[in-house]
Motif scaffolding. Structure first.
Motif, PDB file in Angstrom:
ATOM      1  N   SER A 203       0.834  -1.181   0.000  1.00 42.84           N
ATOM      2  CA  SER A 203       0.000   0.000   0.000  1.00 42.84           C
ATOM      3  C   SER A 203       0.880   1.247   0.000  1.00 42.84           C
ATOM      4  O   SER A 203       1.833   1.344   0.770  1.00 42.84           O
ATOM      5  CB  SER A 203      -0.858  -0.046   1.270  1.00 42.84           C
ATOM      6  OG  SER A 203      -1.683   1.058   1.333  1.00 42.84           O
ATOM      7  N   ALA A 204       0.555   2.165  -0.896  1.00 42.25           N
ATOM      8  CA  ALA A 204       1.303   3.422  -0.954  1.00 42.25           C
ATOM      9  C   ALA A 204       0.609   4.446  -0.063  1.00 42.25           C
ATOM     10  O   ALA A 204      -0.611   4.566  -0.085  1.00 42.25           O
ATOM     11  CB  ALA A 204       1.348   3.921  -2.386  1.00 42.25           C
ATOM     12  N   SER A 207       1.878   8.221  -2.149  1.00 41.68           N
ATOM     13  CA  SER A 207       2.874   8.081  -3.222  1.00 41.68           C
ATOM     14  C   SER A 207       2.472   6.880  -4.067  1.00 41.68           C
ATOM     15  O   SER A 207       1.367   6.359  -3.907  1.00 41.68           O
ATOM     16  CB  SER A 207       4.269   7.875  -2.625  1.00 41.68           C
ATOM     17  OG  SER A 207       4.439   6.538  -2.223  1.00 41.68           O
ATOM     18  N   VAL A 208       3.287   6.445  -4.937  1.00 36.15           N
ATOM     19  CA  VAL A 208       3.025   5.246  -5.737  1.00 36.15           C
ATOM     20  C   VAL A 208       4.324   4.438  -5.784  1.00 36.15           C
ATOM     21  O   VAL A 208       5.354   4.893  -5.323  1.00 36.15           O
ATOM     22  CB  VAL A 208       2.576   5.611  -7.169  1.00 36.15           C
ATOM     23  CG1 VAL A 208       1.191   6.260  -7.157  1.00 36.15           C
ATOM     24  CG2 VAL A 208       3.579   6.534  -7.843  1.00 36.15           C
ATOM     25  N   PHE A 209       4.238   3.223  -6.324  1.00 37.37           N
ATOM     26  CA  PHE A 209       5.468   2.424  -6.416  1.00 37.37           C
ATOM     27  C   PHE A 209       5.459   1.616  -7.707  1.00 37.37           C
ATOM     28  O   PHE A 209       4.419   1.434  -8.338  1.00 37.37           O
ATOM     29  CB  PHE A 209       5.662   1.535  -5.181  1.00 37.37           C
ATOM     30  CG  PHE A 209       4.553   0.554  -4.895  1.00 37.37           C
ATOM     31  CD1 PHE A 209       3.359   0.972  -4.317  1.00 37.37           C
ATOM     32  CD2 PHE A 209       4.704  -0.803  -5.154  1.00 37.37           C
ATOM     33  CE1 PHE A 209       2.347   0.076  -4.021  1.00 37.37           C
ATOM     34  CE2 PHE A 209       3.690  -1.703  -4.870  1.00 37.37           C
ATOM     35  CZ  PHE A 209       2.506  -1.258  -4.301  1.00 37.37           C
ATOM     36  N   ARG A 211       6.689  -1.775 -10.190  1.00 36.58           N
ATOM     37  CA  ARG A 211       6.725  -3.230 -10.088  1.00 36.58           C
ATOM     38  C   ARG A 211       8.115  -3.708  -9.677  1.00 36.58           C
ATOM     39  O   ARG A 211       8.238  -4.715  -8.985  1.00 36.58           O
ATOM     40  CB  ARG A 211       6.315  -3.810 -11.451  1.00 36.58           C
ATOM     41  CG  ARG A 211       5.797  -5.202 -11.318  1.00 36.58           C
ATOM     42  CD  ARG A 211       4.953  -5.630 -12.463  1.00 36.58           C
ATOM     43  NE  ARG A 211       4.982  -7.077 -12.572  1.00 36.58           N
ATOM     44  CZ  ARG A 211       4.350  -7.769 -13.481  1.00 36.58           C
ATOM     45  NH1 ARG A 211       3.630  -7.148 -14.403  1.00 36.58           N
ATOM     46  NH2 ARG A 211       4.427  -9.074 -13.499  1.00 36.58           N
ATOM     47  N   MET A 214       8.260  -3.440  -5.998  1.00 37.37           N
ATOM     48  CA  MET A 214       7.476  -4.534  -5.433  1.00 37.37           C
ATOM     49  C   MET A 214       8.323  -5.800  -5.360  1.00 37.37           C
ATOM     50  O   MET A 214       8.300  -6.528  -4.366  1.00 37.37           O
ATOM     51  CB  MET A 214       6.257  -4.745  -6.337  1.00 37.37           C
ATOM     52  CG  MET A 214       5.456  -5.966  -5.974  1.00 37.37           C
ATOM     53  SD  MET A 214       3.943  -6.019  -6.999  1.00 37.37           S
ATOM     54  CE  MET A 214       3.596  -7.784  -6.892  1.00 37.37           C
TER      55      MET A 214
ATOM     56  N   ARG B  96      -8.282   5.062   0.836  1.00 36.32           N
ATOM     57  CA  ARG B  96      -6.810   5.048   0.773  1.00 36.32           C
ATOM     58  C   ARG B  96      -6.345   5.107  -0.679  1.00 36.32           C
ATOM     59  O   ARG B  96      -5.413   5.840  -1.017  1.00 36.32           O
ATOM     60  CB  ARG B  96      -6.330   3.749   1.412  1.00 36.32           C
ATOM     61  CG  ARG B  96      -5.044   3.821   2.162  1.00 36.32           C
ATOM     62  CD  ARG B  96      -4.924   2.647   3.134  1.00 36.32           C
ATOM     63  NE  ARG B  96      -5.114   1.371   2.456  1.00 36.32           N
ATOM     64  CZ  ARG B  96      -5.798   0.338   2.977  1.00 36.32           C
ATOM     65  NH1 ARG B  96      -6.374   0.429   4.155  1.00 36.32           N
ATOM     66  NH2 ARG B  96      -5.904  -0.779   2.299  1.00 36.32           N
ATOM     67  N   ALA B 100      -4.361   8.241  -2.594  1.00 37.25           N
ATOM     68  CA  ALA B 100      -2.992   8.095  -3.102  1.00 37.25           C
ATOM     69  C   ALA B 100      -2.825   8.754  -4.473  1.00 37.25           C
ATOM     70  O   ALA B 100      -1.714   9.094  -4.869  1.00 37.25           O
ATOM     71  CB  ALA B 100      -2.624   6.616  -3.182  1.00 37.25           C
ATOM     72  N   LYS B 196       1.490   2.888 -12.436  1.00 39.72           N
ATOM     73  CA  LYS B 196       2.138   2.962 -11.135  1.00 39.72           C
ATOM     74  C   LYS B 196       1.240   2.224 -10.138  1.00 39.72           C
ATOM     75  O   LYS B 196       0.003   2.335 -10.206  1.00 39.72           O
ATOM     76  CB  LYS B 196       2.297   4.422 -10.687  1.00 39.72           C
ATOM     77  CG  LYS B 196       3.270   5.226 -11.514  1.00 39.72           C
ATOM     78  CD  LYS B 196       4.696   4.808 -11.241  1.00 39.72           C
ATOM     79  CE  LYS B 196       5.721   5.794 -11.770  1.00 39.72           C
ATOM     80  NZ  LYS B 196       5.452   6.369 -13.090  1.00 39.72           N
ATOM     81  N   LEU B 197       1.859   1.493  -9.206  1.00 36.58           N
ATOM     82  CA  LEU B 197       1.075   0.725  -8.235  1.00 36.58           C
ATOM     83  C   LEU B 197       0.652   1.587  -7.047  1.00 36.58           C
ATOM     84  O   LEU B 197       1.450   2.383  -6.535  1.00 36.58           O
ATOM     85  CB  LEU B 197       1.901  -0.459  -7.731  1.00 36.58           C
ATOM     86  CG  LEU B 197       2.297  -1.464  -8.809  1.00 36.58           C
ATOM     87  CD1 LEU B 197       3.320  -2.456  -8.272  1.00 36.58           C
ATOM     88  CD2 LEU B 197       1.073  -2.201  -9.330  1.00 36.58           C
ATOM     89  N   ILE B 198      -0.560   1.402  -6.610  1.00 33.26           N
ATOM     90  CA  ILE B 198      -1.060   2.106  -5.425  1.00 33.26           C
ATOM     91  C   ILE B 198      -1.332   1.118  -4.302  1.00 33.26           C
ATOM     92  O   ILE B 198      -0.959   1.332  -3.161  1.00 33.26           O
ATOM     93  CB  ILE B 198      -2.340   2.894  -5.774  1.00 33.26           C
ATOM     94  CG1 ILE B 198      -1.958   4.154  -6.551  1.00 33.26           C
ATOM     95  CG2 ILE B 198      -3.122   3.251  -4.517  1.00 33.26           C
ATOM     96  CD1 ILE B 198      -3.124   4.994  -6.998  1.00 33.26           C
ATOM     97  N   GLU B 199      -1.970   0.047  -4.649  1.00 35.36           N
ATOM     98  CA  GLU B 199      -2.226  -0.974  -3.631  1.00 35.36           C
ATOM     99  C   GLU B 199      -2.353  -2.316  -4.331  1.00 35.36           C
ATOM    100  O   GLU B 199      -2.973  -2.428  -5.388  1.00 35.36           O
ATOM    101  CB  GLU B 199      -3.511  -0.638  -2.843  1.00 35.36           C
ATOM    102  CG  GLU B 199      -3.827  -1.623  -1.752  1.00 35.36           C
ATOM    103  CD  GLU B 199      -4.081  -0.996  -0.379  1.00 35.36           C
ATOM    104  OE1 GLU B 199      -3.980   0.240  -0.208  1.00 35.36           O
ATOM    105  OE2 GLU B 199      -4.369  -1.757   0.552  1.00 35.36           O
ATOM    106  N   VAL B 200      -1.760  -3.326  -3.716  1.00 31.14           N
ATOM    107  CA  VAL B 200      -1.859  -4.684  -4.232  1.00 31.14           C
ATOM    108  C   VAL B 200      -2.259  -5.562  -3.061  1.00 31.14           C
ATOM    109  O   VAL B 200      -1.662  -5.491  -1.991  1.00 31.14           O
ATOM    110  CB  VAL B 200      -0.500  -5.158  -4.797  1.00 31.14           C
ATOM    111  CG1 VAL B 200      -0.555  -6.637  -5.158  1.00 31.14           C
ATOM    112  CG2 VAL B 200      -0.110  -4.323  -6.001  1.00 31.14           C
ATOM    113  N   MET B 218      -0.307 -10.030 -11.920  1.00 33.37           N
ATOM    114  CA  MET B 218       0.106  -8.643 -12.130  1.00 33.37           C
ATOM    115  C   MET B 218       0.010  -8.256 -13.607  1.00 33.37           C
ATOM    116  O   MET B 218      -0.440  -7.159 -13.956  1.00 33.37           O
ATOM    117  CB  MET B 218       1.546  -8.435 -11.648  1.00 33.37           C
ATOM    118  CG  MET B 218       1.733  -8.265 -10.162  1.00 33.37           C
ATOM    119  SD  MET B 218       0.964  -6.757  -9.483  1.00 33.37           S
ATOM    120  CE  MET B 218       1.750  -5.490 -10.476  1.00 33.37           C
TER     121      MET B 218
END
Lengths: 238, 238, 238, 238, 238, 238
Positions: A203-204, A207-209, A211, A214, B96, B100, B196-200, B218
């Motif tokens: 969970s960001a 912000s973001v992240f 792969r 990850m 959430r 983000a 961009k990933l926010i939550e996985v 993914m």
């Protein structure tokens, strides 16, 4: 770089003391650095209505924090008249994670409730609850097996959990509270001792992240769970 | 192989109708197959106490299901006197995730509440809520920008969500209810339009999964979000 | 004289769309001007304890408003932890009114629950709920009759409701929100299609009214219900 | 024909004893046959937020039943953790009815709360509460006038309430419990002493009624309220 | 004669470990035989509204039991949505007792909350909570004195509590659970170290007792409190 | 010296009127000075689960205050959604005390619920509730004995309660509200008519007391209970 001076991939010191309360069928006090959680397992003959008569077992969990387990005192949930959203989210996660590692046919039609009560908090209480909760569960099941009530072991592979996150731009293992409150990305990884995945939550926060990030967190988590599983095995065999 | 006859990587038909209620500052009805969610955005000048005076904005969400949105009638949460654990977990996730994707400085010190009410459910309601919720949010923010209350756009990249899972041993995109209730692994992937990933969140139900499977899910999710982001953009520009 | 430009005895445009959700045994979306209510009927084999074994059927209702169905957002009752007094008063009225129009012997020992959820509110939501609720109920009963579970029709005469009031000193039919919030006297009239009375509620807000005025409102109500009953019949036969 | 042997248009014996508790600003014990209700009025300087600063007064009411005021013991609402739907409906009616008979400008910006607690119930508790509540209210206002806090009397015309219904096919005045539990139609009529209408509620229980019957009940109600208003006036002047 | 083999006037082994949690201003773990209670003290600058501005301090307490502190698991009060009657009774007693031993002028306008959480229960948890609670309170106050925030010691005489009862016809000191569940008379005695009385509660369970027996219990209690006060003093000076 | 001018050992005038409500199996209105409590007894065939099938009876109590029984209006507990801590503490005391005076074998497997509702409060409501509650209980039991449902009298010795305290440095009997709110020590003494002790509760409010003072209060209490028992006996024989 980390407030605690730990390496990026270094966990806090972990200890698991078993048999800490005389009433529970299984119990332990897990310490992950300054995070201390008391875990107890209660065996009951009844199961929830939706599996009654199925022959399958059930594992569920409840979670709480002592009011002064935290830096400033939290209001007691019993006095507020309800469990907060965070509590509910966490105890559902603990129950789901432990259940995933159980052979419910082998367990037989009975319920085991894992209570995780945080005595002192310093980040990572949900992960410590899962890791310690599995130990309490295993001890309770051992008692059933010794009594001949369960024949085939429903818990062959430990379930452990660790948090990882992006702190100050770096992937780090096992966030403590000062890191957790600053981290841009925060994840909980629940795996078996043989590195099978049970639950992954990343969970960001503002912000973001990517792969790639990850995958870096996944690598760290695998290292952490490997270490935890050894400590769990030592604890249940002590 | 899928009950609906869809390909493994095929989403259900998605539509987003905007402006569906005259009172809200932004609104849409999102349909992902037979899952229909009404999303509204409400702008309020006050913010939660913990950011008062900070100049930062806030986005929060609430989630509900009409009692007969499901196959058999669910008890109304208002009548039961509390929101269930699942509801709380979902609305925290929606809030959430949308937060983000917001530049909270650009939004300014105001709160936008996204209400997601499920009119008809067929799996994937939380993902539809996030995807539709972003559209309602965007429309409300556009109104603020048109009025000159917000100068710089705080929402430059859409936020969308899709579920993927392992169904009958195969990774599939966008689980519907018949698949969801049978899936051994089930994940929710929240990303921006630029991936961009926010939550996985991936979770095994009575099984475990490998890191390879995680990567397959993914890949599917990235494909789904790409499609959703196009539909979102079309809707807000309609 | 009326804000909407309507004649004193003119109703808003009314439409009833049936079959709007795939799960419910009966459903409709009723629109009375800008007041939109979704009504669903759920058939269940159980009845309340106090009529168990009597052979009689039961009809009950629940009512809710989406948080942003109103001009400014209302707090979600599920989040507040209880239904407000107004909600309880309304859902008791809906249940009582619909029940009065049912031959409970012919219905047989089963319960039908009518859920009325206000999607958009502009005055008269309780009347729209009763009028639309009867349509959902009728559709559910038709399903029972087609299946041979009910032999003799327990719903021979529609039940419809309309509000009337004294606005700016004049008796008017079918108050919308701007009128309702200003009216000195406000009444709800629930009748059968053949103008038998089921429930009459008239209430002065900071004023009083005469028996003559009461009779004028009754005359208007009869006209309104006559029109509504035609629309109900058309809807169930569509 | 009536279980009590009363004529169709005959009320039960009514008495109102004032000054029954030393703490309240106004109080009475009203007895309508075997229905006994204690009514107290409490004056407070604060008003609800929505009229703060308006200069207008407010009158509100709360209603309760002692657990053993009824034939079989009812559960105590405080112990159940909420007021039932019937209680809420009734106390809203009492407050609304009394408020309608008050000149809120003359009362000035203060709140008077009327508590109606049923000591013994035998039908018609809501009507007795309104009739007795008005007496308590009047006594409290008299105290304000004597003290010079209120100059012009805000209560020039009594507010009283009576129930009428169709019992065994006949319109009857002032239903007692045996009649109430059997009546096919049941109405509550709240009027001023000069027969202006404040609230009319008529409800069919498992039947319907005609406009003629409605008028017969209205006639009876006017007779009853006329008698009650005399008793109220005598009580406040005693 | 006692299940534990103790003499009639013999207490269980008592130990008090201080400084058991890093966050609280004062803390201890008190063990009275197998009854283990964690006590923490939290200092807050605010006081309850009714003494605001008085210059007086306040001491209050909350009490809880971990679900599996008992032989069979108790339901978690937070999950049930309210504190039980026994919990409320106990925490009011703890707060009242500790408050009685405090010079509230010397304490100054601040509040200290004592949380007593039972880790393991074997009878006498409320007495252990008071005895341990005083130690936590004393440690917190010492911190205030060291910091110069409090000048004159508001806690000059310890407060301790012990239970006594009539077990198998004999007066015994410090009931453990097997005795407590069988005792005909059961009392809690809260005193200062110098044997001044703060609270005395004696209660017959299905029997009665004489004034002579009451005096015998008082004698035992004085002996017990004398011993506890020594252990308290040693703990705070450690 | 006492605000009321009473002697130190003088009780307020006490009266007990029986048969005050037509529905209850036993009832009385007890007046201890200006403290007025209505007590009713309800006989029910069921007992709590934990004694089902034991052949033993059960007595329990509930306590409430009318909102305006006090100087300033208290919020209604039913409206607040829960009983306060004081209410719970008191009703547990009433139930426990009355139960102690009952031969539960002779009563047989049935439950009697004593409701104590304070109509007007002026100190000592819990004691008046116990004293009056016993009368209601006795009347209900007499009815059972007359009907032949109970053969041997389970209530051979009255149970009565009185408060004593240290007021202005002097031990006084039967505290009224002005004394109670100033007293440094306050006790409730529940005894049988033959002076056997059932419950003793003494509590210091911001002070401490000696064993000598305790004995003085006990002496006063014995005098008070003796007088109350005579009044109880007269009431049940009236």
């Amino acid at each position: 770089m980390r407030p605690s001076g730990r390496d990026l991939s270094e966990m806090r010191p972990v200890s698991i003391e078993t048999g800490v309360t005389k009433h529970a069928e299984g119990s332990c006090l897990i310490k992950v650095g300054d995070t201390h959680v008391m875990c107890t397992a209660t065996i009951e003959p009844r199961v929830p209505p939706f599996i009654k008569g199925s022959g399958l077992g059930w594992v569920t969990a409840e979670y709480g924090m002592l009011p002064r387990s935290t830096t400033s005192r939290m209001r007691r949930e019993a006095a507020m008249g309800k469990q907060g959203g965070r509590t509910i989210e966490i105890q559902r996660l603990i129950g789901r994670s432990l259940r995933a590692g159980v052979d419910r046919v082998a367990l037989g039609e009975r319920q085991i409730t894992i209570d995780c009560d945080v005595i002192q908090a310093d980040g990572g209480t949900r992960c410590a609850s899962i890791t310690g909760g599995w130990v309490a569960l295993k001890l309770a099941v051992s008692k059933l097996m010794k009594a001949g009530d369960v024949i085939s072991d429903p818990l062959t592979d430990p379930v452990a959990a660790v948090s990882c996150g992006i702190y100050a731009g770096q992937p780090v293992l096992d966030l403590d509270y000062p890191e957790d409150s600053e981290a841009g990305v925060d994840g909980n990884f629940i795996m078996t001792g043989s590195k099978k995945l049970i639950e992954v939550q990343m969970s960001a926060e503002g912000s973001v992240f990517s792969r790639d990030q990850m995958n870096q967190l996944m690598d760290l988590a695998e290292k952490g769970v490997e270490e935890l599983a050894e400590i769990q095995k030592a604890a249940v065999n002590a």
